[in-house]
Design an enzyme around this catalytic site. Structure first.
Site, PDB file in Angstrom:
ATOM      1  CG  ASP A 104     -82.443 -28.811 -10.025  1.00  0.00           C
ATOM      2  OD1 ASP A 104     -82.910 -28.483  -8.915  1.00  0.00           O
ATOM      3  OD2 ASP A 104     -82.026 -29.964 -10.275  1.00  0.00           O
ATOM      4  CG  ASP A 121     -84.738 -25.705  -0.878  1.00  0.00           C
ATOM      5  OD1 ASP A 121     -84.235 -26.169   0.167  1.00  0.00           O
ATOM      6  OD2 ASP A 121     -85.832 -26.088  -1.341  1.00  0.00           O
ATOM      7  CB  CYS A 136     -83.212 -30.032   4.002  1.00  0.00           C
ATOM      8  SG  CYS A 136     -82.242 -30.657   2.635  1.00  0.00           S
TER       9      CYS A 136
END
Ligand code: SAH
Length: 398
Positions: free
Chosen positions: A251, A301, A341
């Protein structure tokens, strides 16, 4: 007649109101269409509260709407005490998001209408849940489109009583078989990505069944998928599978990674089996490829690359790029959990993007499953825009 909760600026011939004021929406012929909240500066100029002419938009209306939404959650299959209680338009409350983490509610008011009714809604939520603490996280960028400034802090129950500490911002939830922590003031959104709850369980299922040895969790945030993988891998080992599997998590947020690391030991896993990279995913994938690394499972993701359909082209290229790299990094028989998303990318388009990533990578795969948001982030028949999160489980052909 199709009932849709948004009335665009371009569809309005005349009329108006103050920010958040309830307006009567009529057809050209003067026929009643809906009661809606007016938003003078948004392209979505009004958001519908009710299509029923006899309905009054008042405190009892909001109490009933909150109650319906909360009761629905009791009927959904939700394996966590972290639950989205209200999911905006899908629950008949445009511009309202409410998440419950244990005994604490966190709300986002993102429309002029919900801003106007904030106090009534706050009281309704406490009344219908029987809870006393409600924290506001109205700092989403969409608020600016409604002409609203950010607002954060305790709305209810935040007063420290004499001699007592103020309520904690640091909370934890039990999701499926693991415990995860969050900070409601500092975390993304309301603190946590509840929408991926069931996909994390699916990932754990695959890890257990296939006995993953090398897992790569990209855009890991606080490591939910990493913990799920470790849980599945531990179950596989307990059933006689090979031990010693590794999970790498990436991340670009240092605080998120710190929390992800803490989640490994919090759940009783060996910290030596998990490593954390503060890095850009795209660059890391390229680096891994150069090094000739291979993985049994990869999660992609990413954040919303396309906030609206207008950004779809550039976003499609970004999705394709990371999916191509991930497919190249998979071992034969390896599994990719890939998500988008972005509201502006349909499930169909996402499928095409991943397919063309496979074509570029020279990799074919079996599409084992299509995934979506957890049931407490519902889409409805009347509001297809509610489908924002979609995922595919792809197994590389051996
Ligand atoms: N899978 C996570 C949620 C991911 S949210 C979960 O289950 O909780 C997306 C994450 O991507 C955020 O944590 C954000 O910090 C991170 N991110 C955004 N751009 C990035 C980049 N270029 N490289 C690495 N991480 C990035």
């Amino acid at each position: 007649m199709r009932r849709h909760p948004w009335i665009f600026e371009s569809a309005i011939a005349k009329g108006g109101g103050d920010s958040g004021e309830t307006v009567r929406v009529e057809s050209h012929e003067g026929q009643f269409l809906a009661w809606a909240a007016y938003s003078p500066s948004s392209r979505i100029r009004a958001r519908v509260w009710s299509f029923d002419e006899a309905q009054r938009i008042d405190a009892p209306f909001f109490i009933a709407a909150c109650a319906r939404s909360i009761i629905a959650r009791a009927r959904f299959d939700i394996q966590s005490d972290g639950v989205r209680l209200v999911h905006g338009e899908s629950d008949g409350l445009p511009g309202l998001i409410v998440d419950r983490y244990g005994d604490t509610l966190v709300a986002q008011f993102t429309s002029a209408g919900t801003e106007r009714w904030k106090n009534v809604i706050a009281d309704a939520l406490l009344r219908e849940t029987g809870l006393s603490k409600l924290y506001e996280r109205s700092d989403a960028s969409v608020r600016a489109l409604e002409g609203l400034a950010p607002a954060t802090g305790w709305l209810r129950g935040g007063e420290a009583r004499l001699g007592e500490a103020p309520p904690p911002l640091e909370l934890s939830i039990q999701e499926h078989h693991w415990r995860l922590t969050l900070n409601i003031a500092e975390g993304h959104k309301t603190g946590f990505y509840l929408d991926q709850r069931d996909s994390r369980q699916r990932f754990a299922d695959y890890a257990r069944r296939l006995g993953f040895q090398r897992v790569l969790n990209c855009f890991c945030y606080t490591g939910g998928f990493s913990v799920a993988a470790l849980a599945g891998m531990r179950a596989a080992e307990a059933a006689g599978g090979r031990a010693g599997g590794q999970v790498i998590s990436i991340d670009s947020s240092a605080p998120a990674l710190e929390r992800a690391r803490a989640h490994v030991s919090l759940n009783g896993f060996d910290v030596n089996r998990a490593s954390f990279l503060d890095a850009d995913v795209n660059a890391s994938l390229r680096q891994f490829l150069k090094e000739g690394q291979r993985f049994d499972a990869i999660v992609l993701d990413p954040p919303k690359f396309a906030p609206t359909a207008a950004h779809a082209d550039r976003a499609a290229r970004a999705y394709k790029d990371i999916n191509r790299l991930a497919l190249q990094l998979l071992s034969p028989g390896g599994v990719l959990f890939t998500f988008s998303c972005s509201g502006g990318i349909s499930a169909d388009l996402f499928h095409k993007i991943v397919a063309s990533a496979g074509a570029d990578a020279g990799v074919d795969g079996y599409i084992l499953e299509r995934l979506g948001g957890a049931p407490d982030h519902p889409m409805t028949l009347e509001f297809p825009e509610g489908e924002y999160l979609k995922g595919l489980v792809v197994m590389r052909k051996g």
